[in-house]
Enzyme design. Sequence first.
Site, mmCIF file in Angstrom:
data_model
loop_
_atom_site.group_PDB
_atom_site.id
_atom_site.type_symbol
_atom_site.label_atom_id
_atom_site.label_comp_id
_atom_site.label_asym_id
_atom_site.label_seq_id
_atom_site.Cartn_x
_atom_site.Cartn_y
_atom_site.Cartn_z
ATOM 1 N N ASP A 189 18.193 22.774 -14.315
ATOM 2 C CA ASP A 189 19.115 21.696 -14.696
ATOM 3 C C ASP A 189 20.530 22.282 -14.778
ATOM 4 O OD1 ASP A 189 20.270 19.378 -15.582
ATOM 5 O OD2 ASP A 189 19.378 19.428 -17.582
ATOM 6 N N HIS A 205 24.937 9.099 -16.339
ATOM 7 C CA HIS A 205 23.715 9.195 -15.529
ATOM 8 C C HIS A 205 23.877 8.438 -14.209
ATOM 9 C CE1 HIS A 205 21.072 10.309 -19.250
ATOM 10 N NE2 HIS A 205 21.752 11.317 -18.775
ATOM 11 N N HIS A 208 28.070 12.883 -25.570
ATOM 12 C CA HIS A 208 26.642 13.256 -25.556
ATOM 13 C C HIS A 208 26.442 14.570 -26.292
ATOM 14 C CE1 HIS A 208 27.400 16.149 -22.259
ATOM 15 N NE2 HIS A 208 28.085 15.194 -21.638
ATOM 16 N N GLU A 211 27.080 22.878 -16.896
ATOM 17 C CA GLU A 211 25.750 23.008 -17.509
ATOM 18 C C GLU A 211 25.013 24.224 -16.971
ATOM 19 O OE1 GLU A 211 23.070 19.748 -16.636
ATOM 20 O OE2 GLU A 211 21.759 20.326 -18.295
ATOM 21 N N ASP A 222 0.815 -1.216 0.000
ATOM 22 C CA ASP A 222 0.000 0.000 0.000
ATOM 23 C C ASP A 222 0.852 1.271 0.000
ATOM 24 O OD1 ASP A 222 0.970 -0.373 2.493
ATOM 25 O OD2 ASP A 222 -0.926 -0.047 3.539
ATOM 26 N N ASP A 259 25.062 17.085 -10.887
ATOM 27 C CA ASP A 259 24.094 17.431 -11.931
ATOM 28 C C ASP A 259 22.720 17.321 -11.290
ATOM 29 O OD1 ASP A 259 22.436 17.697 -14.118
ATOM 30 O OD2 ASP A 259 23.500 16.255 -15.368
ATOM 31 N N ARG A 280 31.571 18.113 -16.383
ATOM 32 C CA ARG A 280 30.482 18.665 -17.203
ATOM 33 C C ARG A 280 30.139 20.022 -16.586
ATOM 34 N NH1 ARG A 280 27.622 14.483 -17.376
ATOM 35 N NH2 ARG A 280 26.058 14.758 -15.743
ATOM 36 N N HIS A 311 14.240 16.981 -19.931
ATOM 37 C CA HIS A 311 14.483 16.834 -21.366
ATOM 38 C C HIS A 311 13.141 17.133 -22.005
ATOM 39 C CE1 HIS A 311 18.080 13.913 -20.562
ATOM 40 N NE2 HIS A 311 18.304 15.148 -20.185
ATOM 41 N N GLU A 354 25.654 22.103 -22.082
ATOM 42 C CA GLU A 354 26.315 21.236 -21.121
ATOM 43 C C GLU A 354 27.399 20.352 -21.736
ATOM 44 O OE1 GLU A 354 23.747 17.970 -19.778
ATOM 45 O OE2 GLU A 354 22.087 18.992 -20.767
ATOM 46 N N HIS A 398 19.706 20.378 -24.509
ATOM 47 C CA HIS A 398 18.341 19.921 -24.813
ATOM 48 C C HIS A 398 17.365 21.023 -24.441
ATOM 49 C CE1 HIS A 398 18.100 19.182 -20.441
ATOM 50 N NE2 HIS A 398 19.291 18.644 -20.540
ATOM 51 N N TYR A 410 35.145 13.285 -20.367
ATOM 52 C CA TYR A 410 35.132 12.153 -19.441
ATOM 53 C C TYR A 410 36.284 11.227 -19.812
ATOM 54 C CZ TYR A 410 30.490 14.172 -19.407
ATOM 55 O OH TYR A 410 29.457 15.072 -19.365
HETATM 56 N N1 GLY Z 1 20.375 16.109 -15.898
HETATM 57 C C1 GLY Z 1 20.191 15.520 -17.135
HETATM 58 C C2 GLY Z 1 20.829 16.294 -18.186
HETATM 59 O O1 GLY Z 1 21.583 17.188 -17.895
HETATM 60 O O2 GLY Z 1 20.574 16.112 -19.336
HETATM 61 MN MN MN Z 2 20.727 18.756 -19.033
HETATM 62 MN MN MN Z 3 21.794 18.111 -16.055
#
Ligand code: GLY
Ligand code: MN
Ligand code: MN
Length: 450
Positions: A273, A245, A352, A410, A42, A262, A408, A363, A386, A356, A390
Amino acid sequence: MLKISLEQLEFHQKKRQQLMAFLPDNSLVIVSSGEELIRNRDVEFPFRVDSDFMYLTGFEEPDSVLVLVKKSTEESHLFVRAKDPEQETWQGRRLGVLAAPDTLRLDCAHEIDGLDEGVLTLLEGVESVYVSFSHSLELLGTVHGWIQALKEKVRKGGDAPKQVCDLDVYLHEMRVIKSEFEVQSLRKAATISVQGHLAAMKSVQSSVFEFQVQAELEAEFLRLGSPRVAFNSIVASGKNACILHYTENRSEIKKDDLVLVDAGAEWQGYAGDITTTFPASGRFNSEQALLYTLVLAAQQAAIDAIKPNETYDVAHQAAIKVLTQGLLDLGLLQGDLDTALKEESYKRFFMHGTGHWLGMDVHDVGVYKQNQSWRVFKAGMVVTVEPGLYISEEHQDVDEKWHNIGIRIEDDILVTPSGGEVLTTGLPRTVEEIETWMRQYRQNVNSEGF
Ligand code: GLY
Ligand code: MN
Ligand code: MN
């Protein structure tokens, strides 16, 4: 009780009107809030309402369905959970049918238990049904069932819709361009996210675990009124930062690690973000500083490319050009710039995209290409920028002094009529700014400076 500002109500009402203006006469739109998901027995997972539903209503209860009808007049109908004192004692308040129309500025409300009967009545004379094709098949199946039921009556003189269309084509395009209320919400999400990241940076000290940094980060989000994170927070130290991720957040942070955070807060349904990368000790070593400075330069080049009539691809190309030249200069890639760009050899270390759309979903919805060409930026779009690098132990041909560095950087950018405005300001960003900031603000630094 549900608190919803006048401005917010006007926003949602206007969006419903805009959507209906796109659709032909004799159309019906169905959008579901989604249901709670059982975690075990539950206990439910925390519920976050569907973004399309939130966008059109501002209502956040599960088991609700919005139906918009465009015939000779336009009508909005909401199906909601019935008031139930016992259920509400156990599980929380419900708005209910009586309060819903005035509270949400809708024409009619009905109990969700009467959904089938109610929609079958509303479908009379409807030719086209609009429903999201990217959501669960369940709703599409339900729509199919309704249409089948009506088709059975055709023999007796009834009528049935002739087509089911993808609502995303209209609704998700609307969501790409943000209106003033949305920009305000994104600004607030950005501001809270910045404060959370500063709290995370302050909290790094000897023998701290990633989850403890996460606790400080998310505590600050909550303290500032954000109801939830916009996505699962990443707090990745050392080699964990090379996992894009990574959300385990269980490792102990070591003195020589870089820490990559992140994370973003949600505000009125809109996401922040941000990624920050900083040295646990407060001081970058020389390899970390070189790579960090390179990523920051790539980020700046991409941000500079964000303006109306440019494309995401232009920003991405700007970032990879800087990164590739830098990697060549550092001896991490070989050859000349043109060949390296053509062969995409940077992808070993930057695998990557550069960003986005950002909005109610981190996203966010919206296509990136139209007729196979990159779509151009327009004022009111919000994007992230971003880039990253790496270098893990898996890169065995690379000198180990570069290993286990994941970086990274961002930020969130609003496209304005004349360029791009960074919404996520207030973070120390250069190597020098970060080192100075950490010397000044970090808590409980021990005698080793950590
Ligand atoms: N936090 C996910 C991205 O930066 O795309
Ligand atoms: Mn992002
Ligand atoms: Mn991010």
